[in-house]
Design a protein around this motif. Structure first.
Motif, mmCIF file in Angstrom:
data_model
loop_
_atom_site.group_PDB
_atom_site.id
_atom_site.type_symbol
_atom_site.label_atom_id
_atom_site.label_comp_id
_atom_site.label_asym_id
_atom_site.label_seq_id
_atom_site.Cartn_x
_atom_site.Cartn_y
_atom_site.Cartn_z
ATOM 1 N N VAL A 16 0.979 -1.173 -0.062
ATOM 2 C CA VAL A 16 -0.036 -0.080 0.133
ATOM 3 C C VAL A 16 0.911 1.228 -0.015
ATOM 4 O O VAL A 16 1.908 1.482 0.735
ATOM 5 N N LEU A 17 0.436 2.240 -0.783
ATOM 6 C CA LEU A 17 1.359 3.350 -0.862
ATOM 7 C C LEU A 17 0.477 4.511 -0.345
ATOM 8 O O LEU A 17 -0.848 4.632 -0.563
ATOM 9 N N VAL A 18 1.200 5.183 0.540
ATOM 10 C CA VAL A 18 0.317 6.599 1.162
ATOM 11 C C VAL A 18 1.298 7.668 0.996
ATOM 12 O O VAL A 18 2.364 7.583 0.908
ATOM 13 N N GLY A 19 0.794 8.858 1.317
ATOM 14 C CA GLY A 19 1.495 10.012 1.156
ATOM 15 C C GLY A 19 0.723 11.398 0.735
ATOM 16 O O GLY A 19 -0.589 10.990 0.290
ATOM 17 N N PRO A 20 1.117 12.384 0.566
ATOM 18 C CA PRO A 20 0.367 13.689 0.223
ATOM 19 C C PRO A 20 0.116 13.634 -1.140
ATOM 20 O O PRO A 20 0.549 13.115 -1.975
ATOM 21 N N MET A 21 -0.815 14.424 -1.441
ATOM 22 C CA MET A 21 -1.111 14.683 -2.887
ATOM 23 C C MET A 21 -0.030 15.126 -3.527
ATOM 24 O O MET A 21 0.909 15.870 -3.231
ATOM 25 N N PHE A 109 5.475 5.156 2.663
ATOM 26 C CA PHE A 109 5.133 6.409 2.676
ATOM 27 C C PHE A 109 5.938 6.987 1.553
ATOM 28 O O PHE A 109 7.323 7.218 1.550
ATOM 29 N N LEU A 110 5.350 7.715 0.444
ATOM 30 C CA LEU A 110 5.974 8.388 -0.668
ATOM 31 C C LEU A 110 6.017 9.886 -0.130
ATOM 32 O O LEU A 110 4.982 10.492 0.105
ATOM 33 N N THR A 111 7.274 10.628 -0.238
ATOM 34 C CA THR A 111 7.478 11.936 0.098
ATOM 35 C C THR A 111 7.803 12.462 -1.128
ATOM 36 O O THR A 111 8.281 12.022 -2.121
ATOM 37 N N VAL A 112 7.812 13.733 -1.172
ATOM 38 C CA VAL A 112 7.955 14.515 -2.262
ATOM 39 C C VAL A 112 8.148 16.015 -2.071
ATOM 40 O O VAL A 112 7.786 16.622 -0.980
ATOM 41 N N ASP A 113 9.185 16.666 -2.766
ATOM 42 C CA ASP A 113 9.332 17.950 -2.623
ATOM 43 C C ASP A 113 8.038 18.844 -3.037
ATOM 44 O O ASP A 113 7.377 18.699 -3.727
ATOM 45 N N GLU A 114 7.738 19.934 -1.988
ATOM 46 C CA GLU A 114 6.572 20.728 -2.250
ATOM 47 C C GLU A 114 6.442 21.169 -3.844
ATOM 48 O O GLU A 114 5.338 21.129 -4.430
ATOM 49 N N GLU A 115 7.242 21.738 -4.383
ATOM 50 C CA GLU A 115 7.405 22.383 -5.600
ATOM 51 C C GLU A 115 6.977 21.329 -6.628
ATOM 52 O O GLU A 115 6.276 21.520 -7.700
ATOM 53 N N VAL A 116 7.613 20.211 -6.610
ATOM 54 C CA VAL A 116 7.439 19.083 -7.497
ATOM 55 C C VAL A 116 6.075 18.641 -7.427
ATOM 56 O O VAL A 116 5.224 18.319 -8.146
ATOM 57 N N THR A 156 10.079 4.870 4.079
ATOM 58 C CA THR A 156 9.637 6.156 3.830
ATOM 59 C C THR A 156 10.472 6.306 2.441
ATOM 60 O O THR A 156 11.732 5.995 2.580
ATOM 61 N N VAL A 157 9.957 6.593 1.274
ATOM 62 C CA VAL A 157 10.901 6.911 -0.167
ATOM 63 C C VAL A 157 10.379 8.025 -0.576
ATOM 64 O O VAL A 157 9.360 8.440 -0.893
ATOM 65 N N ASP A 158 11.485 8.752 -0.871
ATOM 66 C CA ASP A 158 11.438 10.324 -1.692
ATOM 67 C C ASP A 158 11.118 9.778 -3.201
ATOM 68 O O ASP A 158 12.054 9.478 -3.661
ATOM 69 N N THR A 159 10.157 10.516 -3.568
ATOM 70 C CA THR A 159 9.862 10.340 -5.129
ATOM 71 C C THR A 159 10.345 11.643 -5.889
ATOM 72 O O THR A 159 10.446 11.626 -7.189
ATOM 73 N N THR A 160 11.133 12.563 -5.241
ATOM 74 C CA THR A 160 11.504 13.767 -6.095
ATOM 75 C C THR A 160 12.753 13.375 -7.018
ATOM 76 O O THR A 160 13.591 12.707 -6.403
ATOM 77 N N GLY A 161 12.607 13.593 -8.193
ATOM 78 C CA GLY A 161 13.723 13.327 -9.101
ATOM 79 C C GLY A 161 14.007 12.086 -9.396
ATOM 80 O O GLY A 161 15.027 11.731 -10.152
ATOM 81 N N ARG A 162 13.026 11.129 -9.278
ATOM 82 C CA ARG A 162 13.099 9.688 -9.576
ATOM 83 C C ARG A 162 11.910 9.095 -10.678
ATOM 84 O O ARG A 162 10.787 9.836 -10.339
ATOM 85 N N THR A 163 12.107 8.471 -11.373
ATOM 86 C CA THR A 163 11.280 7.709 -12.241
ATOM 87 C C THR A 163 10.337 6.854 -11.456
ATOM 88 O O THR A 163 10.749 6.096 -10.543
ATOM 89 N N ALA A 164 9.291 6.482 -11.957
ATOM 90 C CA ALA A 164 8.312 5.601 -11.332
ATOM 91 C C ALA A 164 8.981 4.337 -11.432
ATOM 92 O O ALA A 164 8.883 3.448 -10.745
ATOM 93 N N HIS A 165 9.574 4.016 -12.640
ATOM 94 C CA HIS A 165 10.376 2.842 -12.552
ATOM 95 C C HIS A 165 11.373 2.642 -11.517
ATOM 96 O O HIS A 165 11.561 1.531 -11.114
ATOM 97 N N GLN A 166 12.412 3.654 -11.388
ATOM 98 C CA GLN A 166 13.211 3.315 -10.401
ATOM 99 C C GLN A 166 12.623 3.353 -8.931
ATOM 100 O O GLN A 166 12.939 2.378 -8.023
ATOM 101 N N LEU A 167 11.405 3.879 -8.749
ATOM 102 C CA LEU A 167 10.891 3.759 -7.596
ATOM 103 C C LEU A 167 10.169 2.339 -7.313
ATOM 104 O O LEU A 167 10.124 1.994 -6.316
ATOM 105 N N ALA A 168 9.609 1.887 -8.337
ATOM 106 C CA ALA A 168 9.058 0.300 -8.351
ATOM 107 C C ALA A 168 10.126 -0.365 -7.841
ATOM 108 O O ALA A 168 9.841 -1.271 -7.065
#
Length: 190
Positions: A16-21, A109-116, A156-168
């Motif tokens: 299950v993936l959770v995190g902000p919009m 928990f997927l995190t991300v930079d606010e600007e992104v 916790t995994v940061d998604t900023t600057g990474r492709t969906a494939h890398q994150l998978a």
């Protein structure tokens, strides 16, 4: 599709993936489902299939009714047999019942930079909770929910600057290691 076909392994529990919009839950969930050969579900899509567009439901019925209906949709998705990938809406963790149900899952928990995040969200268009000042509202919502995301998550995994494939690939590695070596949950992974 045969579970685990793509990697020769399949998780024993739902992921299950959770995190902000804007953190990429839907996009990463789709890539992870493909990578693992698993059914991929998105709680927002399931909600809309049952109840219609979220913004309209939210406006017509209010947030409490929306959260109750969302809770039921998530419960039904988690009760399906077999492993799967499930992406939750950003506010799903507000439900104590949903949080308790996540204990039986691998939760990331997927995190991300606010600007992104705001760029991904197109400035908040079609997101009723971001009306007004999207940046300030996004920060406030994250501050209110971050503790809950961390409470339910194994990683916790940061998604900023990474492709969906890398994150998978990263998430697959984390879950596979957890099921074979039982590393310490809650670790942060770039």
């Amino acid at each position: 599709m045969t579970p685990g076909r793509a990697v020769g392994w399949s998780p024993r529990r739902p992921i299950v993936l959770v995190g902000p919009m804007g953190s990429g839950k839907s996009t990463v969930g789709a890539a992870l489902g493909r990578a693992l050969g698993l059914e991929r579900l998105d709680a927002d899509e399931l909600f809309e299939a049952d109840h219609g567009p979220i913004p309209e439901y939210f406006t017509a019925h209010g947030e409490p009714a929306f959260r109750r209906a969302e809770e039921q949709v998530i419960d039904e998705a988690l009760r399906r047999p077999g492993p799967r990938v499930l992406s939750l809406g950003g506010g799903a963790v507000l439900s104590a019942l949903t949080r308790s149900r996540l204990a039986a899952c691998h939760v990331v928990f997927l995190t991300v930079d606010e600007e992104v995040a705001l760029r991904r969200l197109g400035g908040g268009e079609g997101r009723p909770v971001l009306a007004g000042d999207p940046g300030r509202t996004w920060r406030r919502i994250l501050a209110e929910r971050e503790g809950l995301y961390r409470e339910v998550s194994d990683w916790t995994v940061d998604t900023t600057g990474r492709t969906a494939h890398q994150l998978a690939e990263t998430i697959t590695r984390l879950v596979r290691e957890a099921e074979t070596a039982s590393p310490t949950p809650g670790a942060v992974h770039p």
